[in-house]
Write an enzyme that holds these catalytic residues in place. Structure first.
Site, PDB file in Angstrom:
ATOM      1  N   TYR A 169      -4.737 -25.038   8.666  1.00 12.72           N
ATOM      2  CA  TYR A 169      -6.277 -24.735   8.913  1.00 12.72           C
ATOM      3  C   TYR A 169      -7.251 -25.460   8.029  1.00 12.72           C
ATOM      4  CZ  TYR A 169      -3.740 -20.194  10.234  1.00 12.72           C
ATOM      5  OH  TYR A 169      -2.947 -19.109  10.613  1.00 12.72           O
ATOM      6  N   ASP A 195     -14.784 -12.300   5.955  1.00 16.07           N
ATOM      7  CA  ASP A 195     -15.417 -13.263   6.596  1.00 16.07           C
ATOM      8  C   ASP A 195     -16.950 -12.652   6.859  1.00 16.07           C
ATOM      9  OD1 ASP A 195     -15.474 -11.568   8.996  1.00 16.07           O
ATOM     10  OD2 ASP A 195     -13.481 -12.444   9.653  1.00 16.07           O
ATOM     11  N   ARG A 233      -8.863 -15.880   5.232  1.00 16.28           N
ATOM     12  CA  ARG A 233      -9.786 -14.916   4.646  1.00 16.28           C
ATOM     13  C   ARG A 233      -9.854 -14.679   3.242  1.00 16.28           C
ATOM     14  NH1 ARG A 233     -10.017 -10.142   8.344  1.00 16.28           N
ATOM     15  NH2 ARG A 233      -7.671 -10.954   8.914  1.00 16.28           N
ATOM     16  N   ASP A 249      -7.426 -15.031  14.636  1.00 20.53           N
ATOM     17  CA  ASP A 249      -8.601 -13.985  14.668  1.00 20.53           C
ATOM     18  C   ASP A 249      -9.560 -14.564  15.731  1.00 20.53           C
ATOM     19  OD1 ASP A 249      -7.686 -12.934  12.492  1.00 20.53           O
ATOM     20  OD2 ASP A 249      -9.241 -14.058  10.968  1.00 20.53           O
TER      21      ASP A 249
END
Length: 276
Positions: free
Chosen positions: A66, A80, A168, A38
């Protein structure tokens, strides 16, 4: 220039932006990434250069790790904090952060965010969203291998997951599991397969004379190696006989992978991808 470049993608750039910068810096026409990150996220982005681009379909290192944190109190159209707020709700603090996180572990169907590049009927979900269509439910088959708390105060955690997982969506779904509205606050990708953040170079540090290239063999060492003679048969794309139990092999010439061969029948193998 042939090999794998591990980039620490900065925030504010698309993965395609990074490719364009490196194409210009390294004067490399054949270059591409192995999977998007992203724009507002940072961290490990794998770039294939030259002959390494031919090996993309054989990439096995697709699991990812992550670090992220959750924002409470509202949801957005992108799941987000960088999207537009679409609903606000008072925060419910009556939950066990670690226990709820652990409930995400395992294989599952995960709803894909509308603000994503996932394609349906040849069109990205984000394109449908821009047209005012936001009620398309699309699910990915994914797996969360592990998930752990980094900070209870900041509602941050680390997750190791399969390819196709949207962090997300985890943050969004955490809200639904705790009677809250939530979205993702920040995201750093710390690992893609064996490639870690400490192996990555900052984009502004990469130049022709400073770039660190990992060899193509890094991507292919999960495929059985064969040193075949006469090797000229491989360069000519001939069917060859190989004694092995494997159905797919990687042919090497002087320590370099030059072709992927697949079993055609019995001990006869055919070329499915040249790598020279």
């Amino acid at each position: 220039m042939d090999g794998i470049i591990v980039v620490n993608k900065p925030k504010g750039m698309t993965s395609h932006d990074v490719v364009n910068v490196l194409r210009h810096k390294l004067k490399q026409k054949k270059i591409g990434h192995t999977g998007t990150l992203d724009p507002e996220a940072s961290g490990v982005l794998l770039i294939l250069a030259g002959k390494a681009c031919k090996a993309l379909q054989f990439l096995k290192d697709t699991d990812k790790t992550y670090q992220t944190s959750i924002e409470f109190g509202y949801i957005t159209d992108s799941d987000d904090i960088f999207g537009n707020k679409i609903e606000v709700k008072e925060i419910n603090y009556d939950f066990d952060f670690e226990k709820v996180l652990q409930s995400f572990i395992g294989p599952q169907k995960q709803k894909v965010p509308m603000a994503s590049a996932k394609k349906i009927n040849g069109k990205k979900l984000m394109e449908y969203q821009r047209e005012g269509i936001s009620n398309i439910d699309v699910y990915n088959e994914i797996e969360i291998y592990s998930i752990s708390v980094l900070s209870k105060e900041n509602y941050s955690f680390e997750v190791h997951c399969s390819s196709g997982t949207y962090i997300r969506s985890i943050c969004r779904d955490f809200g639904y599991k705790t009677n809250n509205l939530c979205c993702m606050k920040e995201l750093v990708r710390t690992k893609v397969g064996r490639f870690t953040l400490d192996m990555a170079q900052n984009l502004d540090e990469i130049e022709i004379d400073t770039v660190k290239l990992y060899p193509l063999s890094y991507l292919l060492d999960h495929i059985e190696r064969i040193d075949y003679e006469p090797v000229l048969d491989i360069y000519n794309g001939k069917h060859v006989r190989i004694q092995t139990n494997a159905n797919q092999v990687c042919i090497y010439d002087k320590e370099k992978p030059i072709a992927i061969y697949q079993r055609d029948h019995f001990d006869v193998f055919k070329s499915i991808r040249g790598l020279w």
